[in-house]
Design a protein around this motif. Structure first.
Motif, PDB file in Angstrom:
ATOM      1  N   SER A  80       0.835  -1.207   0.000  1.00 52.59           N
ATOM      2  CA  SER A  80       0.000   0.000   0.000  1.00 52.59           C
ATOM      3  C   SER A  80       0.865   1.250   0.000  1.00 52.59           C
ATOM      4  O   SER A  80       0.617   2.192  -0.750  1.00 52.59           O
ATOM      5  CB  SER A  80      -0.903   0.020   1.236  1.00 52.59           C
ATOM      6  N   MET A 116       2.493   1.838  -3.408  1.00 50.10           N
ATOM      7  CA  MET A 116       1.540   2.330  -4.405  1.00 50.10           C
ATOM      8  C   MET A 116       1.153   3.783  -4.129  1.00 50.10           C
ATOM      9  O   MET A 116       0.927   4.551  -5.065  1.00 50.10           O
ATOM     10  CB  MET A 116       0.295   1.426  -4.446  1.00 50.10           C
ATOM     11  N   LYS A 117       1.076   4.162  -2.875  1.00 49.98           N
ATOM     12  CA  LYS A 117       0.783   5.562  -2.538  1.00 49.98           C
ATOM     13  C   LYS A 117       1.883   6.484  -3.047  1.00 49.98           C
ATOM     14  O   LYS A 117       1.609   7.527  -3.637  1.00 49.98           O
ATOM     15  CB  LYS A 117       0.659   5.709  -1.013  1.00 49.98           C
ATOM     16  N   MET A 153       4.036   5.882  -5.487  1.00 45.01           N
ATOM     17  CA  MET A 153       4.043   5.884  -6.951  1.00 45.01           C
ATOM     18  C   MET A 153       2.929   6.786  -7.491  1.00 45.01           C
ATOM     19  O   MET A 153       3.090   7.473  -8.493  1.00 45.01           O
ATOM     20  CB  MET A 153       3.872   4.460  -7.499  1.00 45.01           C
ATOM     21  N   THR A 154       1.796   6.763  -6.803  1.00 45.88           N
ATOM     22  CA  THR A 154       0.669   7.602  -7.210  1.00 45.88           C
ATOM     23  C   THR A 154       1.015   9.076  -7.011  1.00 45.88           C
ATOM     24  O   THR A 154       0.794   9.918  -7.886  1.00 45.88           O
ATOM     25  CB  THR A 154      -0.580   7.227  -6.389  1.00 45.88           C
ATOM     26  N   ALA A 175      -3.901  -1.551  -6.746  1.00 46.31           N
ATOM     27  CA  ALA A 175      -4.150  -0.304  -7.481  1.00 46.31           C
ATOM     28  C   ALA A 175      -5.620  -0.109  -7.827  1.00 46.31           C
ATOM     29  O   ALA A 175      -5.998   0.954  -8.324  1.00 46.31           O
ATOM     30  CB  ALA A 175      -3.307  -0.269  -8.752  1.00 46.31           C
ATOM     31  N   SER A 192      -7.999  -3.918  -2.962  1.00 48.14           N
ATOM     32  CA  SER A 192      -8.745  -2.672  -2.892  1.00 48.14           C
ATOM     33  C   SER A 192     -10.212  -2.960  -2.605  1.00 48.14           C
ATOM     34  O   SER A 192     -10.822  -2.338  -1.756  1.00 48.14           O
ATOM     35  CB  SER A 192      -8.593  -1.890  -4.182  1.00 48.14           C
ATOM     36  N   LEU A 238      -8.958   1.428  -2.296  1.00 45.92           N
ATOM     37  CA  LEU A 238      -7.996   1.972  -1.337  1.00 45.92           C
ATOM     38  C   LEU A 238      -8.188   3.477  -1.335  1.00 45.92           C
ATOM     39  O   LEU A 238      -8.757   4.039  -2.255  1.00 45.92           O
ATOM     40  CB  LEU A 238      -6.573   1.651  -1.794  1.00 45.92           C
ATOM     41  N   SER A 243      -5.734   8.112  -3.198  1.00 47.08           N
ATOM     42  CA  SER A 243      -4.367   8.425  -3.609  1.00 47.08           C
ATOM     43  C   SER A 243      -3.654   7.224  -4.222  1.00 47.08           C
ATOM     44  O   SER A 243      -2.712   7.381  -4.978  1.00 47.08           O
ATOM     45  CB  SER A 243      -3.551   8.914  -2.408  1.00 47.08           C
ATOM     46  N   ALA A 244      -4.114   6.017  -3.899  1.00 44.33           N
ATOM     47  CA  ALA A 244      -3.418   4.841  -4.412  1.00 44.33           C
ATOM     48  C   ALA A 244      -3.911   4.433  -5.791  1.00 44.33           C
ATOM     49  O   ALA A 244      -3.458   3.451  -6.350  1.00 44.33           O
ATOM     50  CB  ALA A 244      -3.552   3.677  -3.456  1.00 44.33           C
ATOM     51  N   SER A 245      -4.848   5.176  -6.345  1.00 48.45           N
ATOM     52  CA  SER A 245      -5.368   4.810  -7.653  1.00 48.45           C
ATOM     53  C   SER A 245      -4.498   5.447  -8.731  1.00 48.45           C
ATOM     54  O   SER A 245      -4.860   6.450  -9.338  1.00 48.45           O
ATOM     55  CB  SER A 245      -6.822   5.266  -7.757  1.00 48.45           C
ATOM     56  N   LEU A 246      -3.352   4.841  -8.920  1.00 46.02           N
ATOM     57  CA  LEU A 246      -2.353   5.368  -9.855  1.00 46.02           C
ATOM     58  C   LEU A 246      -2.911   5.439 -11.279  1.00 46.02           C
ATOM     59  O   LEU A 246      -3.252   4.424 -11.872  1.00 46.02           O
ATOM     60  CB  LEU A 246      -1.132   4.438  -9.807  1.00 46.02           C
TER      61      LEU A 246
END
Lengths: 496, 496
Positions: A287, A290-291, A293-294, A323, B83, B90, B93-96
């Motif tokens: 998590s 991924m945060k 990277m976002t 994601a 997710s 999630l 912010s984690a939705s890249l």
């Protein structure tokens, strides 16, 4: 003439006779328009049946090496354009000589320089080798593979042998899409491309994402899979390595690097059974990664390597599932290590628009992946063989994993061990043990392993590390080999 | 819950049950640490046997989706990192999200633009299509292919399914080396790389020969194979096309171009059954071309395309045989059109030092070509099936070739025809007939073909040409289709 003909057992006689005569024609031993011995005569000369000679002559005529004059016999056709048939060689001017080495570009030269198969030590017979992380072929359920092939050939053999689609074999794509959905991936807006294994998928993705006006920049775990490092380098990427911790990549160091304001074209990550450390990234880190990277807008290439080879613990979702609806993760999967590396099948699951581009690159490079390989894999999965096989493989590899671990703890007590599953363990020895020196000493004792430095990004890093692949080593050799490594390590330490 | 479970016929029941429950867990419909219904209960709910449920639960536990408490039952494992399982998604912010199109480089964009499969007209059901030059799958001797697979699997199934060599499957390499020697090639100083068909071999060769400091420059026949044109363009080559004559490339024009003093990195030539014109280069021209290439030091990539599909006339040596001991020809062969396109196997025969570089590139790109494909092909050849099959295929295609030719002469008397063999004919219509317009008119009548301009190097060339692939068209459709093309051509001419 015709005295040196020898039959060998493994091929049809008519083809051997045909090729023998064809070779005499090509070499100029039989001249144009020369009459061939009658079929009766030739049958006696070569000691084969007359029918065989008749069929061989016909085949030579079909291929334009001979011609028949009805009622008279068979004659040698004129061989046009053969250097040998026209004397010692065509006039000298036609002997085109090229200095190929001088013409090789940086890419070709680097491909050789970075090719560890060309530099590595080969395991000779009788040696105990921990270098392979390929599966143990004795586990292969050949009967199920044969059945999968026969089943599929019976259903659509003609389709399998003609051209397929660049994107992949449709039933397999549908199967794998569902398979990924069952890992928790949100498939909306996503699509799949079948490639010839992970490596081709990765290389195609890099070739599309490599920027033109500058060098590419990539983030990855340090150490990491050396084939991935090789391909990143070959495609001109600068690589920024982030150290590993026991629960995966250091998010602190990752954030430090991202904060510097540099542009990164991608991050390459192997969250499960990471190669070479064998570490599984914790759910919390997944998590957190991924945060980050976002926040910094960095696309992720996720290597699904060995995800299926977990021996214990709860299922952990891949990054592409973490994601959610985000389209920023390119997941590349393969069953090469779990099932059969010889079946060159991998899959890229990613944003639909991206897959459209990768599909066209795939088509330009190799038209499509072997349909036979894809269809065998599909039918094997459909027949329910995969679950059965993975269960068997897990049991066997888990046992070897535990044995290897116990031997390391016994014979290499000073080594730090990592590896939560998969087909290998990674060892970090005390700082002053150089594993290249250790390898040289062990090789003399008939034991080899993979020195760890080749998985690190900078020269000189990881000089005290090594990878032990145990999948293809017999139990008694695991014990014996690790004992040798331990003894040699102590000698090295004591000598310092 | 558990009401919507439906069995479908084609997969083992236990896997269907397992995946159904797994999906409920992944989606969050079953929560962490929730007790699953007892196996007896679940058996009643899903209407499957209790043993099936027991096996499915075990498999869920093996995969980490559930855990068992002895004496109490099975419980849902915590799904980390999913997710969906953690709410709607999630935290946002984690939705890249990545704008992939904006990140595609020139190579990826060009790959799509030059991808005719994405732009071409598709033959819908019932349409008569002359667009394919793939073999007719009804000729495939499936029994022989099955036998080849079973024979090889029996001999070394475990070897076939584990990793192979980048260079290729050794028995196949040895076989093909002999095969090429029997075409008159001097093998001294040469070596072979197996690739996933012609296309991969060509692309790998280009990627090694592409110069770094300037655009590459290539010579080729004009028109020529559009996949080759595509790959030359994608690798940044400037292409200098030399017009075709009835007996092959114009050596006069070739010499004019070479004389200009430009540097050429390579010439790409298809001397036999050239695509799209079907022309076979005469032996005299082969010698003359090789003399010119030698004089100007230009390496040659020879496309062995369809060399096996000659219907009459004497055997003509490939350029690599004409070159004798010269190392300047890279021969790329494939049986895709003769045998089975689905088996992705091609071979590059060239100078040993060059092959060493190409091998490392191949390894970097895709590890190795499918061993199953290679071994089926090898055993099929070894069993003597190839000669038998080619004989049958030649007879069938020759008949279709003659029928197509006769129909063209009858219905398109103003068209100039070329094609000495292979699976297609090439037509040059009167200057004022635009074959794109003709195609539009014919499509309305249910007939399609390949407009010839896509085989030409410059836009606007060959606008009055077309290619007719006849291999997969039934006899009556050949006649019917060409009649339609003829009628529409006359209409177009009269309308001008």
């Amino acid at each position: 003439m015709f005295q040196d003909f020898k039959l060998n057992g493994d091929r049809p006689v008519v083809i051997q006779v045909k090729e023998y005569i064809q070779r005499l024609i090509i070499k100029g031993a039989l001249q144009a328009d020369q009459k061939l011995p009658s079929t009766r005569e030739m049958s006696g000369l070569l000691k084969v049946s007359r029918n065989t000679v008749i069929a061989a002559y016909e085949s030579l005529e079909d291929d334009g090496f001979a011609y028949a004059i009805p009622g008279k016999g068979s004659y040698v056709a004129a061989m046009s354009g053969h250097s040998a048939a026209e004397g010692s060689s065509l006039d000298g001017s036609a002997s085109l000589q090229i200095d190929w080495k001088a013409r090789m570009n940086r890419y070709a030269i680097s491909a050789v320089e970075l090719d560890i198969m060309k530099q590595g030590i080969r395991g000779s017979k009788g040696i105990i080798s921990f270098t392979s992380i390929a599966p143990d072929e004795h586990l292969f359920d050949l009967g199920d593979v044969r059945r999968a092939f026969m089943d599929r050939m019976a259903i659509e053999g003609q389709v399998l042998l003609n051209y397929g689609y660049a994107k992949g074999y449709k039933p397999l794509i549908e199967y794998l899409m569902r398979y990924m959905e069952n890992k928790g991936v949100d498939l909306s807006g996503k699509d799949m491309l079948i490639t010839s294994g992970f490596t081709e998928g990765f290389d195609i993705a890099l070739s599309a994402l490599r920027p033109e006006s500058r060098s590419g920049a990539a983030i990855c775990e340090n150490p990491t899979h050396h084939t991935a490092l090789k391909n990143l380098k070959l495609q001109g990427f600068q690589i920024n390595g982030i150290p590993m911790e026991r629960d995966g990549i250091s998010t602190e160091k990752l954030e430090q690097v991202l904060k510097q304001g540099l542009t990164f074209d991608l991050a390459y990550l192997t969250p499960s059974y990471h190669n070479p450390t064998g570490i599984v990234m914790s759910p919390e880190k997944r998590s957190a990664v991924m945060k980050l990277m976002t926040q910094y807008g960095v696309p992720v290439i996720e290597d699904g390597f060995n995800e299926e080879l977990r021996y214990s613990g709860a299922h952990i979702a891949p990054l592409i599932a973490t994601a959610g609806q985000g389209n920023g993760v390119i997941y590349i999967g393969s069953f090469s290590k779990v099932l059969f590396p010889g079946l060159r099948v991998g899959w890229v699951l990613a944003d639909r628009a991206l897959i459209g581009h990768l599909e066209s690159i795939k088509r330009a490079r190799s038209i499509h992946t072997s349909t036979i390989d894809q269809s065998i894999l599909y039918q094997y999965l459909l027949n329910g063989n995969f679950d059965k096989y993975v269960k068997k493989a897990r049991t066997e590899y888990k046992r070897k994993y535990e044995l290897t671990k116990a031997c390391c703890e016994a014979y290499l007590p000073d080594a730090e061990l990592t590896g939560d599953g998969g087909l290998h363990l990674f060892l970090t020895l005390p700082k002053d043990v150089n594993t290249r020196e250790l390898l040289a000493a062990c090789t003399e004792q008939g034991v080899i392993f993979t020195p760890g430095d080749r998985f690190f990004i900078q020269d000189g890093e990881g000089m005290n590390t090594l990878r032990l692949g145990f999948s293809r080593v017999a139990d008694e050799h695991i014990e014996q080999g690790i004992r040798v490594i331990g003894e040699q390590a102590i000698k090295l330490i004591n000598a310092k």
